[in-house]
Design a protein around this motif. Sequence first.
Motif, PDB file in Angstrom:
ATOM      1  N   CYS A  48      20.121 -23.592  41.698  1.00  0.00           N
ATOM      2  CA  CYS A  48      20.541 -23.434  43.082  1.00  0.00           C
ATOM      3  C   CYS A  48      22.041 -23.689  43.198  1.00  0.00           C
ATOM      4  CB  CYS A  48      19.768 -24.411  43.964  1.00  0.00           C
ATOM      5  SG  CYS A  48      20.294 -24.453  45.694  1.00  0.00           S
ATOM      6  N   ARG A  49      22.734 -22.805  43.869  1.00  0.00           N
ATOM      7  CA  ARG A  49      24.181 -22.986  44.030  1.00  0.00           C
ATOM      8  C   ARG A  49      24.511 -23.974  45.144  1.00  0.00           C
ATOM      9  NH1 ARG A  49      26.558 -16.768  43.640  1.00  0.00           N
ATOM     10  NH2 ARG A  49      25.531 -16.219  41.668  1.00  0.00           N
ATOM     11  N   ARG A  50      23.506 -24.282  45.949  1.00  0.00           N
ATOM     12  CA  ARG A  50      23.760 -25.177  47.079  1.00  0.00           C
ATOM     13  C   ARG A  50      23.634 -26.650  46.679  1.00  0.00           C
ATOM     14  NH1 ARG A  50      21.047 -24.425  53.099  1.00  0.00           N
ATOM     15  NH2 ARG A  50      22.268 -26.041  54.157  1.00  0.00           N
ATOM     16  N   CYS A  51      22.560 -26.990  45.973  1.00  0.00           N
ATOM     17  CA  CYS A  51      22.344 -28.406  45.635  1.00  0.00           C
ATOM     18  C   CYS A  51      22.779 -28.754  44.208  1.00  0.00           C
ATOM     19  CB  CYS A  51      20.881 -28.793  45.835  1.00  0.00           C
ATOM     20  SG  CYS A  51      19.729 -28.084  44.623  1.00  0.00           S
ATOM     21  N   ARG A  52      23.118 -27.731  43.385  1.00  0.00           N
ATOM     22  CA  ARG A  52      23.622 -27.948  42.028  1.00  0.00           C
ATOM     23  C   ARG A  52      22.743 -28.940  41.258  1.00  0.00           C
ATOM     24  NH1 ARG A  52      30.013 -28.749  43.227  1.00  0.00           N
ATOM     25  NH2 ARG A  52      30.121 -28.918  40.955  1.00  0.00           N
ATOM     26  N   PRO A  53      21.498 -28.534  40.977  1.00  0.00           N
ATOM     27  CA  PRO A  53      20.550 -29.463  40.347  1.00  0.00           C
ATOM     28  C   PRO A  53      20.968 -29.945  38.969  1.00  0.00           C
ATOM     29  CG  PRO A  53      19.718 -27.213  40.289  1.00  0.00           C
ATOM     30  CD  PRO A  53      20.926 -27.197  41.185  1.00  0.00           C
ATOM     31  N   ASP A  54      21.864 -29.204  38.303  1.00  0.00           N
ATOM     32  CA  ASP A  54      22.290 -29.641  36.974  1.00  0.00           C
ATOM     33  C   ASP A  54      23.241 -30.827  37.026  1.00  0.00           C
ATOM     34  OD1 ASP A  54      24.212 -28.048  38.191  1.00  0.00           O
ATOM     35  OD2 ASP A  54      25.016 -27.312  36.296  1.00  0.00           O
ATOM     36  N   ALA A  55      23.708 -31.192  38.215  1.00  0.00           N
ATOM     37  CA  ALA A  55      24.692 -32.274  38.344  1.00  0.00           C
ATOM     38  C   ALA A  55      24.067 -33.601  38.752  1.00  0.00           C
ATOM     39  CB  ALA A  55      25.762 -31.882  39.363  1.00  0.00           C
ATOM     40  N   VAL A  56      22.734 -33.691  38.788  1.00  0.00           N
ATOM     41  CA  VAL A  56      22.087 -34.930  39.230  1.00  0.00           C
ATOM     42  C   VAL A  56      22.180 -35.995  38.142  1.00  0.00           C
ATOM     43  CG1 VAL A  56      20.465 -33.690  40.707  1.00  0.00           C
ATOM     44  CG2 VAL A  56      19.833 -34.202  38.352  1.00  0.00           C
ATOM     45  N   PRO A  57      21.978 -37.268  38.497  1.00  0.00           N
ATOM     46  CA  PRO A  57      21.901 -38.301  37.460  1.00  0.00           C
ATOM     47  C   PRO A  57      20.763 -37.989  36.503  1.00  0.00           C
ATOM     48  CG  PRO A  57      22.059 -39.278  39.656  1.00  0.00           C
ATOM     49  CD  PRO A  57      21.823 -37.819  39.855  1.00  0.00           C
ATOM     50  N   GLY A  58      20.883 -38.449  35.275  1.00  0.00           N
ATOM     51  CA  GLY A  58      19.816 -38.238  34.317  1.00  0.00           C
ATOM     52  C   GLY A  58      18.575 -39.031  34.683  1.00  0.00           C
ATOM     53  N   SER A  59      17.435 -38.618  34.147  1.00  0.00           N
ATOM     54  CA  SER A  59      16.192 -39.341  34.401  1.00  0.00           C
ATOM     55  C   SER A  59      16.287 -40.749  33.826  1.00  0.00           C
ATOM     56  CB  SER A  59      15.007 -38.599  33.775  1.00  0.00           C
ATOM     57  OG  SER A  59      13.841 -39.385  33.848  1.00  0.00           O
ATOM     58  N   TYR A  91      15.639 -22.882  41.116  1.00  0.00           N
ATOM     59  CA  TYR A  91      15.156 -24.264  41.019  1.00  0.00           C
ATOM     60  C   TYR A  91      16.189 -25.207  41.627  1.00  0.00           C
ATOM     61  CZ  TYR A  91      18.137 -25.536  36.983  1.00  0.00           C
ATOM     62  OH  TYR A  91      19.194 -25.831  36.151  1.00  0.00           O
ATOM     63  N   CYS A  92      15.696 -26.331  42.162  1.00  0.00           N
ATOM     64  CA  CYS A  92      16.529 -27.250  42.948  1.00  0.00           C
ATOM     65  C   CYS A  92      16.223 -28.700  42.596  1.00  0.00           C
ATOM     66  CB  CYS A  92      16.274 -27.059  44.450  1.00  0.00           C
ATOM     67  SG  CYS A  92      16.511 -25.385  45.074  1.00  0.00           S
ATOM     68  N   ARG A  93      17.074 -29.573  43.106  1.00  0.00           N
ATOM     69  CA  ARG A  93      16.787 -30.996  43.089  1.00  0.00           C
ATOM     70  C   ARG A  93      15.924 -31.319  44.320  1.00  0.00           C
ATOM     71  NH1 ARG A  93      22.228 -34.278  44.062  1.00  0.00           N
ATOM     72  NH2 ARG A  93      23.211 -32.775  42.647  1.00  0.00           N
ATOM     73  N   PRO A  94      15.153 -32.419  44.326  1.00  0.00           N
ATOM     74  CA  PRO A  94      14.291 -32.725  45.467  1.00  0.00           C
ATOM     75  C   PRO A  94      15.024 -32.856  46.794  1.00  0.00           C
ATOM     76  CG  PRO A  94      13.611 -34.005  43.576  1.00  0.00           C
ATOM     77  CD  PRO A  94      14.887 -33.310  43.179  1.00  0.00           C
ATOM     78  N   SER A  95      16.276 -33.277  46.781  1.00  0.00           N
ATOM     79  CA  SER A  95      17.000 -33.497  48.040  1.00  0.00           C
ATOM     80  C   SER A  95      17.723 -32.253  48.538  1.00  0.00           C
ATOM     81  CB  SER A  95      18.015 -34.628  47.868  1.00  0.00           C
ATOM     82  OG  SER A  95      19.032 -34.251  46.944  1.00  0.00           O
ATOM     83  N   CYS A  96      17.453 -31.087  47.963  1.00  0.00           N
ATOM     84  CA  CYS A  96      18.146 -29.860  48.378  1.00  0.00           C
ATOM     85  C   CYS A  96      18.031 -29.658  49.884  1.00  0.00           C
ATOM     86  CB  CYS A  96      17.559 -28.655  47.652  1.00  0.00           C
ATOM     87  SG  CYS A  96      18.414 -27.106  48.036  1.00  0.00           S
ATOM     88  N   PRO A  97      19.144 -29.383  50.575  1.00  0.00           N
ATOM     89  CA  PRO A  97      19.109 -29.252  52.044  1.00  0.00           C
ATOM     90  C   PRO A  97      18.548 -27.918  52.543  1.00  0.00           C
ATOM     91  CG  PRO A  97      21.338 -28.899  51.236  1.00  0.00           C
ATOM     92  CD  PRO A  97      20.521 -29.318  50.049  1.00  0.00           C
ATOM     93  N   ALA A  98      18.209 -27.022  51.642  1.00  0.00           N
ATOM     94  CA  ALA A  98      17.681 -25.723  52.077  1.00  0.00           C
ATOM     95  C   ALA A  98      16.317 -25.891  52.741  1.00  0.00           C
ATOM     96  CB  ALA A  98      17.572 -24.782  50.870  1.00  0.00           C
ATOM     97  N   ASP A 133      14.049 -36.351  49.606  1.00  0.00           N
ATOM     98  CA  ASP A 133      14.238 -37.728  49.142  1.00  0.00           C
ATOM     99  C   ASP A 133      15.106 -37.741  47.880  1.00  0.00           C
ATOM    100  OD1 ASP A 133      14.040 -40.374  48.365  1.00  0.00           O
ATOM    101  OD2 ASP A 133      11.951 -40.551  48.991  1.00  0.00           O
ATOM    102  N   ALA A 134      16.340 -38.194  48.028  1.00  0.00           N
ATOM    103  CA  ALA A 134      17.287 -38.200  46.906  1.00  0.00           C
ATOM    104  C   ALA A 134      16.929 -39.216  45.834  1.00  0.00           C
ATOM    105  CB  ALA A 134      18.691 -38.483  47.426  1.00  0.00           C
ATOM    106  N   ARG A 135      15.989 -40.109  46.122  1.00  0.00           N
ATOM    107  CA  ARG A 135      15.590 -41.070  45.104  1.00  0.00           C
ATOM    108  C   ARG A 135      14.992 -40.384  43.887  1.00  0.00           C
ATOM    109  NH1 ARG A 135      11.641 -44.957  48.294  1.00  0.00           N
ATOM    110  NH2 ARG A 135      10.953 -42.901  49.014  1.00  0.00           N
ATOM    111  N   PHE A 136      14.494 -39.162  44.075  1.00  0.00           N
ATOM    112  CA  PHE A 136      13.832 -38.461  42.985  1.00  0.00           C
ATOM    113  C   PHE A 136      14.734 -37.441  42.302  1.00  0.00           C
ATOM    114  CE2 PHE A 136      10.515 -40.036  45.756  1.00  0.00           C
ATOM    115  CZ  PHE A 136       9.609 -40.586  44.861  1.00  0.00           C
ATOM    116  N   ASP A 137      15.992 -37.352  42.726  1.00  0.00           N
ATOM    117  CA  ASP A 137      16.914 -36.426  42.061  1.00  0.00           C
ATOM    118  C   ASP A 137      17.067 -36.817  40.597  1.00  0.00           C
ATOM    119  OD1 ASP A 137      17.286 -35.080  44.399  1.00  0.00           O
ATOM    120  OD2 ASP A 137      19.332 -35.772  44.767  1.00  0.00           O
ATOM    121  N   GLY A 138      16.807 -35.868  39.717  1.00  0.00           N
ATOM    122  CA  GLY A 138      16.871 -36.126  38.290  1.00  0.00           C
ATOM    123  C   GLY A 138      15.554 -36.570  37.692  1.00  0.00           C
TER     124      GLY A 138
END
Length: 494
Positions: A89-100, A57-64, A40-45
């Motif tokens: 994670c190199r796949r979902c790049r969690p550092d690039a999500v919108p801020g909280s 570590y990943c963002r919630p919407s990571c496709p792995a 669920d990408a709504r929780f990214d960040g």
Amino acid sequence: MSDFRQPGPPVRRRLDSVTQTVEHEKTHEDVRYEAVRSRDARFDGAFFFAVETTGIYCRPSCPAVTPKRRNVRFFATAAAAQGSGFRACRRCRPDAVPGSADWNVRADVVGRAMRLIGDGVVDREGVAGLAVRLGYSARQVQRQLTAEVGAGPVALARAQRAHTARVLLQTTGLPVTEIAFASGFASVRQFNDTIRAVYAATPSELRAAAPARDRAARRTATPSAGVPLRLAHRGPYQPGPVFDLLRREAVAGVEEVSGERDRRIYRRTLRLPYGTGIVAVQERPGPPGTSTSTGNGGWLEARLHLTDLRDLTTSVQRLRRLFDLDADPYAVDERLGADPRLAPLVAARPGLRSPGTADPDELAVRALVGRAEAERLVQRYGKALDAPCGTLTHLFPEPAVLAEALPDGTPGALAAALADGAVRLDPGADRDDAERALLAVPGLDARTVAVVRTRALGDPDVAPPGAAVPDTWRPWRSYALNHLRAAGEWENDR
């Protein structure tokens, strides 16, 4: 009876309280795991999850592949995950999500601290400077941030520097040494160590692993061409009303909006801590047949021309506040969509934002004097750019310059208050204190102050004085009024 013999609460009651706390935390983490399981990408960040068996570590919407629940840990920030030894994670790049969204909404010391850290204050002034701005001791700031977000100010700033470095490595052809200092690192060794710890790769390996679109951008990215960026947002986003507002307000010499609707480009000059900048943000239309981006998230294309790359992080954060990119549209739309009057407006414009500003002091002066007078002030007192770019020729005048040039009247009084710190509108300012200070400026009316509180201080819950705005719209009254304005049911404040 002595203190140590005073009867305390029954042991059973204390145990029940602990049990309830543990059960609440377990339920909370179960909800988070469901978000991960459904990607669920709504929780990214909003939070991050880490997998103990992989050290990633990943963002919630990571496709792995979804990890087993027993192997998952949750963190409030990327810095907290990094501090526990996990790499991005190199796949979902969690550092690039919108801020909280919490950090922009909250008015407490943690929210103010997170906004200041995002603006680069720790890199420029250290933890001591952050503490002074917040009015707390460095130890208190450290303790509150660690308790709330799982990382102290140094760790949070380090995570931010690592993200800036990754962006520069993957989108520009700048030498690695130059990137190290531009990202805010004190030495190349510190830069190399941090990149290896956060991304499990050397800077050269991280650059080589860039996605295809970043590699293409890197071939055309030169100091004169600027740094290309994608400014991510969560959920639906309505670019049209934001660009409409920016076009109406654009001050000649400082800003411009060009192009046809759905393809407009907003450009403006910026005064930054280490130099100046010119930024361009492109309006990005939604899918064919719609007027909005309606998926789980998206981005706005931007390009930054900076005289000093150390200003990259600060300029990005200012653009994010201007375009309200860290908002949680799901929370806003859920509350406002339950109101009979607003429901059809929310359905017509899901994800409508409440724009902020790239320069709070500038916004305050412009809210007071209006567009025409602001343009006169720019031409008479603004600093000319060393290298004008098209119609962009000046920086907006600094408060100290205006205070000296306008010794009499409300504009001069406001400029003087901004210049001497009597009024603080920076990202860490206390909103209530700022409002009281603004109302103390001779001649400044409550309606103008409400505009400044909404736009310059990013308060999501402001209603102009005398407006019949129900409490059921709280804590999103600023957004509710934007819906009414967009529908032509509310007059513009200015």
